[in-house]
Design an enzyme around this catalytic site. Sequence first.
Site, PDB file in Angstrom:
ATOM      1  N   GLY A  90      -5.021  -0.260  -3.641  1.00  0.00           N
ATOM      2  CA  GLY A  90      -4.305  -1.254  -2.862  1.00  0.00           C
ATOM      3  C   GLY A  90      -4.297  -2.624  -3.519  1.00  0.00           C
ATOM      4  O   GLY A  90      -5.351  -3.247  -3.682  1.00  0.00           O
ATOM      5  N   GLY A  91      -3.111  -3.079  -3.935  1.00  0.00           N
ATOM      6  CA  GLY A  91      -2.952  -4.440  -4.413  1.00  0.00           C
ATOM      7  C   GLY A  91      -3.544  -4.750  -5.768  1.00  0.00           C
ATOM      8  O   GLY A  91      -3.609  -5.921  -6.156  1.00  0.00           O
ATOM      9  N   HIS A 142      -7.322   3.146   0.500  1.00  0.00           N
ATOM     10  CA  HIS A 142      -6.332   2.073   0.427  1.00  0.00           C
ATOM     11  C   HIS A 142      -6.837   0.998   1.376  1.00  0.00           C
ATOM     12  O   HIS A 142      -6.764   1.152   2.597  1.00  0.00           O
ATOM     13  CB  HIS A 142      -4.955   2.589   0.839  1.00  0.00           C
ATOM     14  N   CYS A 150      -0.219   7.516   4.717  1.00  0.00           N
ATOM     15  CA  CYS A 150       1.206   7.184   4.715  1.00  0.00           C
ATOM     16  C   CYS A 150       1.643   6.787   6.129  1.00  0.00           C
ATOM     17  O   CYS A 150       1.401   7.524   7.080  1.00  0.00           O
ATOM     18  CB  CYS A 150       2.032   8.361   4.224  1.00  0.00           C
ATOM     19  N   GLN A 180      -1.350  16.218  -3.922  1.00  0.00           N
ATOM     20  CA  GLN A 180      -1.537  15.592  -2.614  1.00  0.00           C
ATOM     21  C   GLN A 180      -0.711  16.318  -1.560  1.00  0.00           C
ATOM     22  O   GLN A 180       0.494  16.495  -1.724  1.00  0.00           O
ATOM     23  CB  GLN A 180      -1.166  14.113  -2.602  1.00  0.00           C
ATOM     24  N   ARG A 206       1.671   0.764  -7.732  1.00  0.00           N
ATOM     25  CA  ARG A 206       2.917   0.291  -8.343  1.00  0.00           C
ATOM     26  C   ARG A 206       2.707  -0.470  -9.635  1.00  0.00           C
ATOM     27  O   ARG A 206       3.602  -0.534 -10.468  1.00  0.00           O
ATOM     28  CB  ARG A 206       3.701  -0.551  -7.326  1.00  0.00           C
ATOM     29  N   PRO A 264      -0.646   8.594  -5.871  1.00  0.00           N
ATOM     30  CA  PRO A 264       0.557   9.376  -5.552  1.00  0.00           C
ATOM     31  C   PRO A 264       1.624   8.455  -4.987  1.00  0.00           C
ATOM     32  O   PRO A 264       1.340   7.677  -4.056  1.00  0.00           O
ATOM     33  CB  PRO A 264       0.057  10.377  -4.507  1.00  0.00           C
ATOM     34  N   MET A 265       2.830   8.527  -5.528  1.00  0.00           N
ATOM     35  CA  MET A 265       3.904   7.635  -5.078  1.00  0.00           C
ATOM     36  C   MET A 265       5.191   8.441  -4.914  1.00  0.00           C
ATOM     37  O   MET A 265       5.676   9.042  -5.868  1.00  0.00           O
ATOM     38  CB  MET A 265       4.104   6.489  -6.073  1.00  0.00           C
ATOM     39  N   MET A 266       5.700   8.446  -3.694  1.00  0.00           N
ATOM     40  CA  MET A 266       6.904   9.209  -3.387  1.00  0.00           C
ATOM     41  C   MET A 266       8.074   8.750  -4.253  1.00  0.00           C
ATOM     42  O   MET A 266       8.296   7.554  -4.439  1.00  0.00           O
ATOM     43  CB  MET A 266       7.266   9.068  -1.910  1.00  0.00           C
TER      44      MET A 266
END
Length: 334
Positions: free
Chosen positions: A213-214, A172, A96, A66, A235, A13-15
């Site tokens: 994460g990463g 994460h 977050c 989410q 991302r 999930p990415m804002m």
Amino acid sequence: MPDPAALRLSVAPMMDWTDTHCRVFHRLLAPHARLYTEMVHANAVIHGDRSRLLAMDPVEHPVALQLGGSEPALLAQAAAIGAAHGFDEINLNCGCPSDRVQAGRFGACLMREPALVADSVAAMIAALADAPHAVPVTVKCRLGVDDDHDYGRFRGFVDTVADAGCRIFVVHARNAWLKGLSPKENREVPPLRYDWAWRLKRERPALRVIVNGGIAAAAEARAHLDHADGAMLGRAAYHDPYLLHSLDRAWFDGAEPLPRVDLLRALRPYAEAQLARGVALKHITRHVLGLFNNRPGGRRFRQILSERAHRPGADWRVVEEALAAAAGPRRAAA
């Protein structure tokens, strides 16, 4: 719980990014991946514009909602609403680190309140008991907050929440620093400790553990499958969506990736249906800008879409112009 294979690959999930247009595109790229909405606060779900906040196209399934929040009763009500709207999973955000989230006493700061998280999870599970389809309640968390560097404390958080009925944890694998770092820096500065997530899976094999994460390359994602139940791209899936497609093909079909041109053209029926409803082209094409990342013509592809998709009356012809620039005349005409 979902079939373990269904958790192997997912998109975080990415804002401001993983809206319904983004998820439709990602579903075309990755038919087997689990997708997640942007975080939505429980109060917004209860009192806000659900047609916008919970917008979902049927092709997105399986897709998780989410939620943010820290009041068990409100989270339970929001979870029931989400299930009624057809979401396949309800995920509680415990990761977050933004100031706004901290001010509302939710997100990463909940890592220090495992009993409250457990109460929230139990209330959500109870609220979903009569849902028309099975909807698991899951948690996305960090390893700890600020100077929490004790693995036992992290595992204790997980155990407390698991005792309330949660069986799926998206980890994460870094701490969240609540003071002194921006949300962007919190995704990059605190060191990654994948070994904690892997150890959790070894010590709690009955739980499903997904590592986030990463993760920026196929080999990195694949390495997690040797130690955990899945890898969640963040991302990397957005900036290089062809990576998401390549992993889906390799992990589920054992097939070679499809051409980028074909993948984007598969989005055309959806895009034109949205244009007919009055949605501006820019709201759709902003999610595809990375499709030709690190490819010849990729810069020109992004430039054309960025400059022309926002213009009044922009339609699919803009996308075709961008494809022609990225793929070359012969391939774009195929």
